[in-house]
Design a protein around this motif. Structure first.
Motif, PDB file in Angstrom:
ATOM      1  N   ASP A 190      39.226  16.575  85.555  1.00  0.00           N
ATOM      2  CA  ASP A 190      38.788  16.110  84.243  1.00  0.00           C
ATOM      3  C   ASP A 190      39.875  15.409  83.433  1.00  0.00           C
ATOM      4  OD1 ASP A 190      36.171  17.288  84.580  1.00  0.00           O
ATOM      5  OD2 ASP A 190      37.129  19.230  84.240  1.00  0.00           O
ATOM      6  N   VAL A 191      40.904  14.902  84.090  1.00  0.00           N
ATOM      7  CA  VAL A 191      42.015  14.285  83.378  1.00  0.00           C
ATOM      8  C   VAL A 191      41.551  13.092  82.548  1.00  0.00           C
ATOM      9  CG1 VAL A 191      44.166  12.978  83.675  1.00  0.00           C
ATOM     10  CG2 VAL A 191      43.784  15.078  84.978  1.00  0.00           C
ATOM     11  N   PHE A 192      40.705  12.242  83.128  1.00  0.00           N
ATOM     12  CA  PHE A 192      40.288  11.025  82.427  1.00  0.00           C
ATOM     13  C   PHE A 192      39.240  11.322  81.360  1.00  0.00           C
ATOM     14  CE2 PHE A 192      41.416   9.277  86.749  1.00  0.00           C
ATOM     15  CZ  PHE A 192      42.701   8.922  86.373  1.00  0.00           C
ATOM     16  N   VAL A 193      38.416  12.338  81.573  1.00  0.00           N
ATOM     17  CA  VAL A 193      37.469  12.766  80.544  1.00  0.00           C
ATOM     18  C   VAL A 193      38.235  13.234  79.312  1.00  0.00           C
ATOM     19  CG1 VAL A 193      35.727  14.490  79.939  1.00  0.00           C
ATOM     20  CG2 VAL A 193      35.653  13.371  82.184  1.00  0.00           C
ATOM     21  N   LYS A 194      39.251  14.060  79.531  1.00  0.00           N
ATOM     22  CA  LYS A 194      40.071  14.545  78.426  1.00  0.00           C
ATOM     23  C   LYS A 194      40.788  13.393  77.728  1.00  0.00           C
ATOM     24  CE  LYS A 194      43.805  17.816  77.397  1.00  0.00           C
ATOM     25  NZ  LYS A 194      44.740  18.829  77.981  1.00  0.00           N
ATOM     26  N   ALA A 195      41.349  12.473  78.509  1.00  0.00           N
ATOM     27  CA  ALA A 195      42.066  11.338  77.930  1.00  0.00           C
ATOM     28  C   ALA A 195      41.136  10.480  77.079  1.00  0.00           C
ATOM     29  CB  ALA A 195      42.690  10.498  79.040  1.00  0.00           C
ATOM     30  N   TYR A 196      39.909  10.261  77.551  1.00  0.00           N
ATOM     31  CA  TYR A 196      38.968   9.427  76.793  1.00  0.00           C
ATOM     32  C   TYR A 196      38.584  10.079  75.474  1.00  0.00           C
ATOM     33  CZ  TYR A 196      34.579   7.266  75.400  1.00  0.00           C
ATOM     34  OH  TYR A 196      33.588   6.667  74.674  1.00  0.00           O
ATOM     35  N   ARG A 197      38.260  11.378  75.512  1.00  0.00           N
ATOM     36  CA  ARG A 197      37.866  12.053  74.268  1.00  0.00           C
ATOM     37  C   ARG A 197      39.044  12.149  73.294  1.00  0.00           C
ATOM     38  NH1 ARG A 197      32.450  11.859  73.409  1.00  0.00           N
ATOM     39  NH2 ARG A 197      31.310  12.464  75.281  1.00  0.00           N
ATOM     40  N   GLN A 198      40.258  12.332  73.801  1.00  0.00           N
ATOM     41  CA  GLN A 198      41.434  12.337  72.920  1.00  0.00           C
ATOM     42  C   GLN A 198      41.693  10.942  72.353  1.00  0.00           C
ATOM     43  OE1 GLN A 198      44.379  14.084  75.585  1.00  0.00           O
ATOM     44  NE2 GLN A 198      44.186  16.071  74.566  1.00  0.00           N
ATOM     45  N   TRP A 199      41.398   9.930  73.144  1.00  0.00           N
ATOM     46  CA  TRP A 199      41.514   8.556  72.657  1.00  0.00           C
ATOM     47  C   TRP A 199      40.550   8.340  71.489  1.00  0.00           C
ATOM     48  CZ3 TRP A 199      37.920   4.510  72.668  1.00  0.00           C
ATOM     49  CH2 TRP A 199      38.430   3.226  72.381  1.00  0.00           C
ATOM     50  N   LEU A 200      39.336   8.883  71.599  1.00  0.00           N
ATOM     51  CA  LEU A 200      38.373   8.769  70.500  1.00  0.00           C
ATOM     52  C   LEU A 200      38.859   9.514  69.261  1.00  0.00           C
ATOM     53  CD1 LEU A 200      34.913   9.131  72.308  1.00  0.00           C
ATOM     54  CD2 LEU A 200      35.783   7.112  71.132  1.00  0.00           C
ATOM     55  N   ASP A 201      39.532  10.658  69.450  1.00  0.00           N
ATOM     56  CA  ASP A 201      40.104  11.366  68.304  1.00  0.00           C
ATOM     57  C   ASP A 201      41.057  10.465  67.521  1.00  0.00           C
ATOM     58  OD1 ASP A 201      38.845  13.859  68.568  1.00  0.00           O
ATOM     59  OD2 ASP A 201      40.325  14.567  70.011  1.00  0.00           O
ATOM     60  N   LYS A 202      41.789   9.623  68.225  1.00  0.00           N
ATOM     61  CA  LYS A 202      42.804   8.778  67.590  1.00  0.00           C
ATOM     62  C   LYS A 202      42.218   7.523  66.950  1.00  0.00           C
ATOM     63  CE  LYS A 202      46.524  10.250  70.711  1.00  0.00           C
ATOM     64  NZ  LYS A 202      47.490   9.832  71.760  1.00  0.00           N
ATOM     65  N   VAL A 203      41.209   6.928  67.583  1.00  0.00           N
ATOM     66  CA  VAL A 203      40.722   5.628  67.096  1.00  0.00           C
ATOM     67  C   VAL A 203      39.298   5.676  66.562  1.00  0.00           C
ATOM     68  CG1 VAL A 203      42.193   4.482  68.799  1.00  0.00           C
ATOM     69  CG2 VAL A 203      39.796   4.869  69.347  1.00  0.00           C
ATOM     70  N   GLY A 204      38.611   6.816  66.702  1.00  0.00           N
ATOM     71  CA  GLY A 204      37.199   6.885  66.328  1.00  0.00           C
ATOM     72  C   GLY A 204      36.926   6.657  64.861  1.00  0.00           C
ATOM     73  N   HIS A 205      37.915   6.914  64.000  1.00  0.00           N
ATOM     74  CA  HIS A 205      37.693   6.729  62.557  1.00  0.00           C
ATOM     75  C   HIS A 205      37.368   5.276  62.209  1.00  0.00           C
ATOM     76  CE1 HIS A 205      41.969   5.841  63.301  1.00  0.00           C
ATOM     77  NE2 HIS A 205      41.844   4.957  62.326  1.00  0.00           N
ATOM     78  N   GLY A 206      37.675   4.350  63.118  1.00  0.00           N
ATOM     79  CA  GLY A 206      37.352   2.950  62.870  1.00  0.00           C
ATOM     80  C   GLY A 206      36.034   2.512  63.459  1.00  0.00           C
ATOM     81  N   MET A 207      35.264   3.453  64.006  1.00  0.00           N
ATOM     82  CA  MET A 207      33.977   3.144  64.632  1.00  0.00           C
ATOM     83  C   MET A 207      32.823   3.582  63.736  1.00  0.00           C
ATOM     84  SD  MET A 207      34.760   4.364  68.551  1.00  0.00           S
ATOM     85  CE  MET A 207      36.114   3.678  69.482  1.00  0.00           C
ATOM     86  N   PRO A 208      31.628   2.994  63.923  1.00  0.00           N
ATOM     87  CA  PRO A 208      30.458   3.424  63.126  1.00  0.00           C
ATOM     88  C   PRO A 208      30.139   4.903  63.317  1.00  0.00           C
ATOM     89  CG  PRO A 208      30.021   1.326  64.205  1.00  0.00           C
ATOM     90  CD  PRO A 208      31.312   1.825  64.767  1.00  0.00           C
ATOM     91  N   TRP A 209      30.380   5.434  64.515  1.00  0.00           N
ATOM     92  CA  TRP A 209      30.238   6.862  64.808  1.00  0.00           C
ATOM     93  C   TRP A 209      31.071   7.171  66.040  1.00  0.00           C
ATOM     94  CZ3 TRP A 209      26.307   3.398  65.960  1.00  0.00           C
ATOM     95  CH2 TRP A 209      25.948   3.279  67.314  1.00  0.00           C
ATOM     96  N   TYR A 210      31.411   8.431  66.210  1.00  0.00           N
ATOM     97  CA  TYR A 210      32.187   8.800  67.401  1.00  0.00           C
ATOM     98  C   TYR A 210      32.159  10.312  67.581  1.00  0.00           C
ATOM     99  CZ  TYR A 210      36.131  10.830  64.817  1.00  0.00           C
ATOM    100  OH  TYR A 210      36.913  11.635  64.026  1.00  0.00           O
ATOM    101  N   GLN A 211      32.467  10.759  68.788  1.00  0.00           N
ATOM    102  CA  GLN A 211      32.639  12.188  69.071  1.00  0.00           C
ATOM    103  C   GLN A 211      33.841  12.335  70.000  1.00  0.00           C
ATOM    104  OE1 GLN A 211      29.177  14.404  70.070  1.00  0.00           O
ATOM    105  NE2 GLN A 211      30.266  16.331  69.887  1.00  0.00           N
ATOM    106  N   GLY A 212      34.964  12.761  69.418  1.00  0.00           N
ATOM    107  CA  GLY A 212      36.163  12.987  70.195  1.00  0.00           C
ATOM    108  C   GLY A 212      36.217  14.405  70.717  1.00  0.00           C
TER     109      GLY A 212
END
Length: 306
Positions: A190-212
């Motif tokens: 699950d390395v890439f799953v974790k990396a993707y969701r952590q990436w959303l934690d960092k940049v999701g505030h600039g999206m219309p919606w997100y779940q990190g």
């Protein structure tokens, strides 16, 4: 649609799915689930082949534009086979390329998976896969297969995941938990799953919606607001992942000219066969009536002779 390139087989595919595009990215960036979720499915895998992975994330690559990494199975690691290279490009493109059958095989593949948000709770996958190095007979068989059959098999693979993913989405809507509270993320899968969701934690505030992994926007579950809280586990056919509210025709066929044309030909053939059957029945009835009239005349003549 399917493109052509010298020495390569190229296949394009599209489908709409009833869940958020972040779950689609998560699903497609996770190779470890394939032998389990798509057991004995052409283009999927075999459950008995499921194994741990060596997954490496390029930590220095993590940025607002995405990240890169690589993976290989434990068996491939023992054989010192090359990695499959993975690139995630914002906002939702996954690219993969490599030699999945090992360094001694000429087989090579690549894929570009475009995960597009349509609206809250709906996503679209635009998929291109290409491969080369197949034996001539295998290449001939694959190239000769009708493209709509390849598309329908791809639909089957994506639909096999839909029930679990939508139930997962429902779970977090019901519990309001963060993903990190309920996800068990393994370094062997699950390395890439974790990396993707952590990436959303960092940049999701600039999206219309997100779940990190640890954070989420307040509106990420708005599309589920009018739905009754579903029970745990897979839901009935009336659930949005079932085939009652929305069928494969709506998810794929109406958007794909190749499959749509094939359906039109099948429907035309069906009408032609029904017309032929009706004509045959009518002709049979007519012949039967003629035979009855002929039989009556013969009987009358015989009676006169007697």
């Amino acid at each position: 649609m399917t493109g052509k390139h010298k020495d390569y087989i190229v296949n394009d595919f599209q489908i709409d799915l009833p869940y958020d595009h972040s779950y689609l990215v998560e699903n497609l960036i996770d190779p470890a689930h394939i032998p389990i979720s798509h057991d004995a499915t052409p283009g999927g895998g075999k459950r008995e082949n499921a194994q741990a992975y060596q997954m490496i994330l390029d930590a220095s690559s993590m940025s607002p534009t995405g990240f890169t990494g690589r993976y290989r199975t434990a068996t491939q690691r023992e054989n010192d086979d090359p990695f499959i290279e993975v690139t995630y490009e914002a906002p939702g493109i996954i690219r993969q390329k490599g030699m999945p059958r090992g360094k001694d095989s000429p087989f090579r593949f690549g894929a570009a998976l475009h995960c597009m948000p349509l609206t809250l709770g709906r996503s679209r996958l635009l998929f291109r896969a290409y491969f080369t190095g197949l034996p001539p007979l295998a290449k001939f068989i694959i190239s000769s297969k009708p493209k709509f059959l390849t598309n329908l098999n791809s639909c089957k693979i994506l639909e096999q995941d839909a029930g679990l993913i939508t139930t997962q989405e429902d779970h977090f809507k019901r519990t309001k938990n963060a993903l990190k509270d309920d996800y068990i993320l393994l370094s062997s899968s699950d390395v890439f799953v974790k990396a993707y969701r952590q990436w959303l934690d960092k940049v999701g505030h600039g999206m219309p919606w997100y779940q990190g992994l640890a954070t989420r926007s307040s509106n990420v579950d708005d599309h589920l607001a009018d739905m009754p809280p579903p029970p745990p586990g897979l839901d009935s056919i009336k659930h949005r992942a079932g085939n009652e509210l929305e069928t494969r025709y709506h998810r794929h066929v109406m958007h794909c000219p190749t499959t749509r044309k094939a359906l039109g030909r099948v429907q035309a053939l069906k009408k032609g066969m029904m017309a032929l059957a009706l004509a045959s029945i009518t002709l049979s009835c007519g012949l039967a009536t003629s035979n009855q009239l002929l039989s009556r005349r013969l009987v009358q003549k015989m009676l006169k002779l007697l």
